[in-house]
Design a protein around this motif. Structure first.
Motif, PDB file in Angstrom:
ATOM      1  N   HIS B  50       0.817  -1.209   0.000  1.00 43.84           N
ATOM      2  CA  HIS B  50       0.000   0.000   0.000  1.00 43.84           C
ATOM      3  C   HIS B  50       0.854   1.264   0.000  1.00 43.84           C
ATOM      4  O   HIS B  50       0.521   2.248  -0.658  1.00 43.84           O
ATOM      5  CB  HIS B  50      -0.959   0.004   1.201  1.00 43.84           C
ATOM      6  CG  HIS B  50      -2.026  -1.041   1.091  1.00 43.84           C
ATOM      7  ND1 HIS B  50      -2.467  -1.776   2.181  1.00 43.84           N
ATOM      8  CD2 HIS B  50      -2.722  -1.485   0.024  1.00 43.84           C
ATOM      9  CE1 HIS B  50      -3.394  -2.619   1.768  1.00 43.84           C
ATOM     10  NE2 HIS B  50      -3.572  -2.470   0.465  1.00 43.84           N
ATOM     11  N   LEU B  55      -1.008   4.463  -1.604  1.00 41.34           N
ATOM     12  CA  LEU B  55      -2.326   4.469  -0.969  1.00 41.34           C
ATOM     13  C   LEU B  55      -2.196   4.773   0.516  1.00 41.34           C
ATOM     14  O   LEU B  55      -3.155   5.132   1.169  1.00 41.34           O
ATOM     15  CB  LEU B  55      -2.998   3.094  -1.129  1.00 41.34           C
ATOM     16  CG  LEU B  55      -3.867   2.879  -2.368  1.00 41.34           C
ATOM     17  CD1 LEU B  55      -4.271   1.422  -2.468  1.00 41.34           C
ATOM     18  CD2 LEU B  55      -5.098   3.773  -2.353  1.00 41.34           C
ATOM     19  N   ASP B  75      -3.220  15.150  -0.770  1.00 43.22           N
ATOM     20  CA  ASP B  75      -4.039  14.068  -1.340  1.00 43.22           C
ATOM     21  C   ASP B  75      -4.074  14.141  -2.860  1.00 43.22           C
ATOM     22  O   ASP B  75      -3.951  13.144  -3.555  1.00 43.22           O
ATOM     23  CB  ASP B  75      -5.462  14.152  -0.777  1.00 43.22           C
ATOM     24  CG  ASP B  75      -6.413  13.238  -1.520  1.00 43.22           C
ATOM     25  OD1 ASP B  75      -6.267  12.012  -1.371  1.00 43.22           O
ATOM     26  OD2 ASP B  75      -7.268  13.740  -2.281  1.00 43.22           O
ATOM     27  N   LYS B  76      -4.179  15.360  -3.365  1.00 42.88           N
ATOM     28  CA  LYS B  76      -4.321  15.519  -4.807  1.00 42.88           C
ATOM     29  C   LYS B  76      -3.065  15.051  -5.544  1.00 42.88           C
ATOM     30  O   LYS B  76      -3.131  14.288  -6.498  1.00 42.88           O
ATOM     31  CB  LYS B  76      -4.594  16.997  -5.114  1.00 42.88           C
ATOM     32  CG  LYS B  76      -5.216  17.202  -6.471  1.00 42.88           C
ATOM     33  CD  LYS B  76      -5.564  18.652  -6.697  1.00 42.88           C
ATOM     34  CE  LYS B  76      -5.926  18.849  -8.163  1.00 42.88           C
ATOM     35  NZ  LYS B  76      -6.139  20.255  -8.482  1.00 42.88           N
ATOM     36  N   SER B  79      -2.582  11.283  -5.179  1.00 43.82           N
ATOM     37  CA  SER B  79      -3.521  10.560  -6.045  1.00 43.82           C
ATOM     38  C   SER B  79      -3.072  10.620  -7.491  1.00 43.82           C
ATOM     39  O   SER B  79      -3.181   9.644  -8.233  1.00 43.82           O
ATOM     40  CB  SER B  79      -4.926  11.161  -5.921  1.00 43.82           C
ATOM     41  OG  SER B  79      -5.395  11.002  -4.602  1.00 43.82           O
ATOM     42  N   ARG B  80      -2.545  11.771  -7.889  1.00 43.12           N
ATOM     43  CA  ARG B  80      -2.082  11.904  -9.270  1.00 43.12           C
ATOM     44  C   ARG B  80      -0.883  10.981  -9.527  1.00 43.12           C
ATOM     45  O   ARG B  80      -0.821  10.311 -10.549  1.00 43.12           O
ATOM     46  CB  ARG B  80      -1.711  13.359  -9.563  1.00 43.12           C
ATOM     47  CG  ARG B  80      -1.445  13.587 -11.024  1.00 43.12           C
ATOM     48  CD  ARG B  80      -1.198  15.036 -11.317  1.00 43.12           C
ATOM     49  NE  ARG B  80      -2.371  15.855 -11.030  1.00 43.12           N
ATOM     50  CZ  ARG B  80      -2.308  17.141 -10.709  1.00 43.12           C
ATOM     51  NH1 ARG B  80      -1.145  17.747 -10.596  1.00 43.12           N
ATOM     52  NH2 ARG B  80      -3.400  17.827 -10.481  1.00 43.12           N
ATOM     53  N   ARG B  82      -0.236   8.213  -7.958  1.00 41.07           N
ATOM     54  CA  ARG B  82      -0.780   6.853  -7.982  1.00 41.07           C
ATOM     55  C   ARG B  82      -1.404   6.563  -9.345  1.00 41.07           C
ATOM     56  O   ARG B  82      -1.231   5.511  -9.930  1.00 41.07           O
ATOM     57  CB  ARG B  82      -1.840   6.771  -6.880  1.00 41.07           C
ATOM     58  CG  ARG B  82      -2.478   5.445  -6.685  1.00 41.07           C
ATOM     59  CD  ARG B  82      -3.139   5.381  -5.324  1.00 41.07           C
ATOM     60  NE  ARG B  82      -4.275   6.285  -5.201  1.00 41.07           N
ATOM     61  CZ  ARG B  82      -4.453   7.168  -4.245  1.00 41.07           C
ATOM     62  NH1 ARG B  82      -3.557   7.311  -3.302  1.00 41.07           N
ATOM     63  NH2 ARG B  82      -5.511   7.930  -4.217  1.00 41.07           N
ATOM     64  N   ASN B  83      -2.128   7.558  -9.838  1.00 43.33           N
ATOM     65  CA  ASN B  83      -2.816   7.420 -11.112  1.00 43.33           C
ATOM     66  C   ASN B  83      -1.841   7.214 -12.275  1.00 43.33           C
ATOM     67  O   ASN B  83      -2.034   6.354 -13.138  1.00 43.33           O
ATOM     68  CB  ASN B  83      -3.677   8.669 -11.319  1.00 43.33           C
ATOM     69  CG  ASN B  83      -4.478   8.623 -12.602  1.00 43.33           C
ATOM     70  OD1 ASN B  83      -4.388   9.506 -13.429  1.00 43.33           O
ATOM     71  ND2 ASN B  83      -5.272   7.575 -12.762  1.00 43.33           N
ATOM     72  N   PHE B  88      -2.560  -1.204 -10.218  1.00 46.77           N
ATOM     73  CA  PHE B  88      -2.826  -2.256  -9.231  1.00 46.77           C
ATOM     74  C   PHE B  88      -3.523  -3.456  -9.879  1.00 46.77           C
ATOM     75  O   PHE B  88      -4.420  -3.292 -10.698  1.00 46.77           O
ATOM     76  CB  PHE B  88      -3.784  -1.729  -8.148  1.00 46.77           C
ATOM     77  CG  PHE B  88      -3.095  -0.921  -7.080  1.00 46.77           C
ATOM     78  CD1 PHE B  88      -2.406  -1.561  -6.058  1.00 46.77           C
ATOM     79  CD2 PHE B  88      -3.183   0.465  -7.087  1.00 46.77           C
ATOM     80  CE1 PHE B  88      -1.787  -0.809  -5.063  1.00 46.77           C
ATOM     81  CE2 PHE B  88      -2.566   1.218  -6.102  1.00 46.77           C
ATOM     82  CZ  PHE B  88      -1.872   0.587  -5.080  1.00 46.77           C
ATOM     83  N   VAL B 107     -11.593   3.687 -16.302  1.00 48.91           N
ATOM     84  CA  VAL B 107     -11.647   4.453 -15.049  1.00 48.91           C
ATOM     85  C   VAL B 107     -10.357   5.236 -14.743  1.00 48.91           C
ATOM     86  O   VAL B 107     -10.412   6.436 -14.482  1.00 48.91           O
ATOM     87  CB  VAL B 107     -12.081   3.568 -13.854  1.00 48.91           C
ATOM     88  CG1 VAL B 107     -11.923   4.300 -12.531  1.00 48.91           C
ATOM     89  CG2 VAL B 107     -13.526   3.120 -14.031  1.00 48.91           C
ATOM     90  N   PRO B 108      -9.165   4.597 -14.812  1.00 41.56           N
ATOM     91  CA  PRO B 108      -7.954   5.381 -14.488  1.00 41.56           C
ATOM     92  C   PRO B 108      -7.745   6.561 -15.434  1.00 41.56           C
ATOM     93  O   PRO B 108      -7.228   7.593 -15.032  1.00 41.56           O
ATOM     94  CB  PRO B 108      -6.817   4.364 -14.659  1.00 41.56           C
ATOM     95  CG  PRO B 108      -7.470   3.033 -14.599  1.00 41.56           C
ATOM     96  CD  PRO B 108      -8.849   3.203 -15.130  1.00 41.56           C
ATOM     97  N   TYR B 111      -9.568   9.765 -14.468  1.00 38.34           N
ATOM     98  CA  TYR B 111      -8.880  10.602 -13.484  1.00 38.34           C
ATOM     99  C   TYR B 111      -7.611  11.235 -14.049  1.00 38.34           C
ATOM    100  O   TYR B 111      -6.991  12.074 -13.422  1.00 38.34           O
ATOM    101  CB  TYR B 111      -8.614   9.794 -12.208  1.00 38.34           C
ATOM    102  CG  TYR B 111      -9.915   9.336 -11.586  1.00 38.34           C
ATOM    103  CD1 TYR B 111     -10.854  10.281 -11.177  1.00 38.34           C
ATOM    104  CD2 TYR B 111     -10.232   7.990 -11.474  1.00 38.34           C
ATOM    105  CE1 TYR B 111     -12.067   9.878 -10.649  1.00 38.34           C
ATOM    106  CE2 TYR B 111     -11.439   7.591 -10.940  1.00 38.34           C
ATOM    107  CZ  TYR B 111     -12.360   8.543 -10.531  1.00 38.34           C
ATOM    108  OH  TYR B 111     -13.555   8.154 -10.013  1.00 38.34           O
ATOM    109  N   ARG B 155      -6.675  -2.812 -17.117  1.00 40.34           N
ATOM    110  CA  ARG B 155      -6.922  -1.566 -16.404  1.00 40.34           C
ATOM    111  C   ARG B 155      -5.635  -1.038 -15.758  1.00 40.34           C
ATOM    112  O   ARG B 155      -5.381   0.170 -15.759  1.00 40.34           O
ATOM    113  CB  ARG B 155      -7.988  -1.804 -15.335  1.00 40.34           C
ATOM    114  CG  ARG B 155      -8.399  -0.555 -14.584  1.00 40.34           C
ATOM    115  CD  ARG B 155      -9.456  -0.836 -13.554  1.00 40.34           C
ATOM    116  NE  ARG B 155      -8.950  -1.704 -12.505  1.00 40.34           N
ATOM    117  CZ  ARG B 155      -9.698  -2.174 -11.507  1.00 40.34           C
ATOM    118  NH1 ARG B 155     -10.987  -1.874 -11.439  1.00 40.34           N
ATOM    119  NH2 ARG B 155      -9.179  -2.963 -10.591  1.00 40.34           N
TER     120      ARG B 155
END
Lengths: 397, 245
Positions: B50, B55, B75-76, B79-80, B82-83, B88, B107-108, B111, B155
Motif C-alpha cells: 500500500h 495508498l 491528497d491531490k 492521487s495523481r 498513484r494514477n 494495481f 476508469v484510471p 482521473y 486496467r
C-alpha cells in the motif's frame, strides 16, 4: 442507478415540495392578476359607496334618527362639496322584468346619469349614452349591454326600438361596448356581468319605479377622484360628510379599490406563508430522505470508492461524484415536481375556479430550490465518501 | 532507481493498542525488475504494498517513487502520482460491477482527464492486448475469473504506469488459469515493465527475478537473480536460519 425505484421514492418529498411551490406561486400570480383586473374595472382612482341594508335594532335606530339610507342627494352633496372629486355618478338597481315582445332578458336595470361612462371607463359602442337632457326631463330611454342586445335583437340594430321594463316602455338609444370578464369564482370583489346591464336615467328610475319609503334611495354611488394620491384624503372627507348627513347611522359602506388591493395582498401573504411552510417542510423531509439514501449508497459502494481511490481518484473526485449524483436525483425530482405543480395548478383552476398563472420565474425558482436541496443534503454523504480510508474501503466486502 | 525505501515504519493505532506493521524496512528496486514479496499473513507485506502504491504513508522513514519523495504530498498530488505511476492488480479483481468491461478499463483514464474518444480507444487497445477485445461490452459478472483478472490487468496497464503492483493475482483462480495469468505477467516483465507481486505461494514466486522474504514487519532475506535457482530451497533455508537465531 440500479435503484431507480428507490431513488424515485426518495425524491417524493422534493417532488411534492416543488409541486407545492409551483402551485402556490401560480395561485398567487393568478390572484394578483385577477385582483388587478377587477380593481381596474372598478377604477383605481375610484371610491365606491354602497348602501347597506340594516336589520333589527340598527334599522329601528336608523328610523329614529331619520336616516333614509344612501340617496341621490348624497351624490349631489359630494359633487358640490369635495373639490378633489372629478365626477360622481349614482347607481340604482331597478327590480323589474325586461321584455321585448314575448322575449324576456335576464338583464339588470340600472338608473344612473351621464357621468357613468366617464367614472367607470366604460363606453358606448353604438348610438349614445344618457344625456343631461334625459336626466332633467326623466325621459324613458335606455342604453343596453351587448349581451342584452344579442338576446333581444340578435344581429339587428336595436336603436330606436322599444323594450318594456316593468310596466313602462323605453326607447333604446345606445348599445354599450363588450367588456371582457374573467370567469373567476373566487374574486375578491364581486362583480356582476356588466354586459347584461340596461341603463336608464336616474331620474326616470326614481320617478317611474318609485320606492315610497325612500324616494331618493340609490344602491351605489361611484366617485372618481382627480388623482391616485387624492383617493385616501377624499375618502376621509366623504366619510366625515356622510357621517353627518346620515346622523352617524352606518347604512352605507365606503369601498376603496386600492385599499382592497392592499388587503388582498395581505391575505395573499398569509396564504403564501402557509403554503411556503408546507413546501419548506416537504423539501426538508425530502432532503433528509435523499441524504439518508445517499448515506446508504455510500456504504453500499464502499468497495467502489476504494477501487476508484486506488486507480487515482482524489478525495475531491469522490466528493464530486457523489454530490453530482445527489444533485441529479433532487433536480430530477424538481423537474417531476414542476410538471406535477403545473398539473396541480390546472386542476385547481378547473375544480376550484381559481385563476392560476405559471410564471417563468416560479419554474426557475423551483428548479433552483431542488438543486440547492441536492447540494445541501448531498454534502454530508459525499464528504463521508471522500474521507473514507482507501485501504479500509478496498478491504470492505 | 524506480523505488527507494529507507527505514520504513508503519504504526496503526487500534484504540489503546499500537500495531507495528512495518519495523524498519529498507530496499530499492530498479526499473524492469520482477520482484516477489513473500511472507505469512501479518508479515507487513500488504502494508508495504500500500505504501509502494501511494495508498498509504509510512509513519516514519522515507519512500521515494521515481525520484519523488511522497512525504509532504497532499491528497491531490499523491492521487495523481498513484494514477500515473502505479497500476494495481488485486486478488479479488476489484472491478466495478455496475460498469461494463471497457468502462472499467477506462476508469484510471477518467482521473487522468483524458477525453472521451481517446479514452475509449486506449481502453479497447488494452483489452485487445490481453485478448479480451470481443468482451468489451460485457459486465464483469458475465466473465470467468481468469477473464476478470485479464480485465484488471488491462486496467492496470492502460495508463502506461512505471510500476505494476499485483496482490496475490492468482489467489482466486484455479491452477490452469493462474498459470495463464502468470504467463501474462511474465510477458509484461519481458516487455520491460517493473512488477512487484505479493504472494504466499512459493510456486508463483518462482516466476520472478527477485524475491523478498518478510516476517513480522521486517525483511528477512532479499534474494536477487533467482532465475533458475531453487527458490523453495532458499526460502526454507532462510526460515530455518531465522528460527535458529
Amino acid at each position: 442507478m440500479a435503484h431507480k425505484m428507490r431513488s424515485l421514492l426518495t425524491t417524493l418529498g422534493v417532488i411534492f415540495g416543488v409541486a407545492a411551490v409551483i402551485a402556490m406561486l401560480s395561485i398567487g400570480e393568478g390572484a394578483k392578476r385577477d385582483a388587478l383586473e377587477q380593481i381596474r374595472l372598478l377604477g383605481t382612482n375610484n371610491i365606491r359607496i354602497n348602501a347597506v341594508k340594516l336589520t333589527g335594532d340598527k334599522a329601528r335606530e336608523a328610523e329614529s334618527k331619520y336616516s333614509d339610507g344612501l340617496s341621490y342627494k348624497d351624490g349631489l352633496l359630494i359633487r358640490s362639496n369635495v373639490p378633489s372629486v372629478r365626477a360622481v355618478t349614482p347607481i340604482r338597481f331597478v327590480d323589474a322584468p325586461v321584455m321585448k315582445g314575448n322575449k324576456e332578458s335576464a338583464a339588470r336595470v340600472i338608473g344612473t346619469d351621464h357621468l357613468y361612462t366617464e367614472v367607470t371607463n366604460f363606453s358606448v359602442d353604438d348610438g349614445r349614452f344618457i344625456t343631461p337632457l334625459d336626466i332633467s326631463e326623466a325621459k324613458r330611454v335606455c342604453v343596453i349591454g351587448s349581451k342584452v342586445k344579442r338576446e333581444l335583437f340578435g344581429f339587428r340594430s336595436p336603436i330606436g326600438h322599444r323594450i318594456r321594463i316593468g310596466e313602462e316602455w323605453f326607447r333604446v338609444v345606445g348599445v354599450m361596448e363588450t367588456k371582457r370578464l374573467r370567469e373567476g369564482k373566487a374574486s375578491i370583489i364581486k362583480i356582476r356581468d356588466i354586459n347584461r346591464d340596461i341603463y336608464i336615467p336616474i331620474t326616470t328610475a326614481l320617478k317611474r319605479f318609485r320606492d315610497e319609503e325612500k324616494p331618493f334611495f340609490v344602491n351605489e354611488i361611484a366617485v372618481q377622484v382627480k388623482s391616485a394620491e387624492l383617493v385616501e384624503p377624499t375618502a376621509r372627507i366623504i366619510r366625515r360628510l356622510l357621517k353627518r348627513t346620515h346622523r352617524e347611522v352606518q347604512d352605507y359602506e365606503i369601498i376603496i379599490p386600492a385599499e382592497l388591493l392592499a388587503q388582498s395582498r395581505r391575505t395573499q401573504r398569509v396564504f403564501n406563508i402557509v403554503m411556503g411552510s408546507i413546501a419548506a417542510i416537504s423539501l426538508l423531509v425530502g432532503g433528509i430522505g435523499i441524504m439518508n439514501i445517499m448515506l446508504a449508497s455510500v456504504t453500499e459502494r464502499t468497495k467502489e470508492i476504494g477501487i476508484r481511490r486506488a486507480l487515482g481518484a482524489t478525495e475531491q473526485d469522490i466528493l464530486g461524484q457523489f454530490l453530482n449524483e445527489t444533485v441529479l436525483i433532487s433536480a430530477t425530482g424538481g423537474i417531476i415536481g414542476i410538471v406535477l405543480g403545473v398539473v396541480m395548478a390546472k386542476v385547481i383552476n378547473i375544480f376550484a375556479g381559481w385563476e392560476t398563472v405559471i410564471a417563468l420565474y416560479s419554474v426557475l425558482v423551483s428548479f433552483g430550490i431542488s438543486a440547492m436541496v441536492g447540494i445541501i443534503f448531498g454534502i454530508y454523504p459525499a464528504r463521508k465518501a471522500a474521507q473514507m480510508d482507501p485501504i479500509a474501503a478496498l478491504r470492505f466486502e | 532507481m524506480l523505488i527507494e525505501a529507507i527505514d520504513l515504519h508503519r504504526i496503526y493505532r487500534m484504540g489503546e493498542n499500537e500495531v507495528h506493521a512495518l519495523r524498519g524496512v529498507s530496499f530499492s528496486i530498479e526499473r524492469g525488475e520482477f520482484v516477489s514479496i513473500i511472507g505469512p499473513s501479518g508479515s507487513g507485506k500488504s502494508t508495504l504494498m500500500h505504501i509502494m502504491g501511494c495508498l498509504d504513508r509510512p509513519t516514519s522513514g522515507s519512500y521515494i517513487l521515481d525520484g519523488t519523495p511522497i512525504e509532504g504530498l497532499d491528497d491531490k498530488r499523491l492521487s495523481r502520482l498513484r494514477n500515473r505511476k502505479v497500476g494495481f492488480v488485486f486478488q479479488s479483481f476489484n472491478l466495478i460491477q455496475q460498469l461494463n468491461v471497457v468502462e472499467n478499463v477506462e476508469v484510471p483514464l477518467v482521473y487522468m482527464e483524458m477525453d472521451r474518444h481517446e479514452r475509449r480507444e486506449r481502453a479497447l487497445q488494452m483489452l485487445e492486448a490481453v485478448g479480451l477485445g470481443h468482451r468489451s461490452q460485457h459486465k464483469p459478472n458475465e466473465l470467468s475469473g481468469g477473464e476478470n483478472q485479464r480485465v484488471a490487468i488491462a486496467r492496470a496497464l492502460v495508463t502506461d504506469p512505471d510500476l505494476i503492483l499485483a496482490d496475490e493475482p492468482t489467489g482466486n483462480l484455479d491452477t490452469k488459469t493462474g498459470q495463464e495469468i502468470m504467463e501474462l505477467l511474465k510477458r509484461l516483465h519481458e516487455q520491460g515493465k517493473t512488477l512487484i507481486m505479493v504472494t504466499h505461494d512459493l510456486e508463483k514466486a518462482k516466476w520472478s527475478s527477485r524475491f523478498i522474504h518478510m516476517k513480522d514487519g521486517k525483511i528477512l532475506h532479499d534474494f536477487r537473480d533467482t532465475d533458475g535457482a531453487d527458490i523453495v530451497g532458499m526460502f526454507y533455508e532462510s526460515t530455518a536460519e531465522q528460527e535458529a537465531q
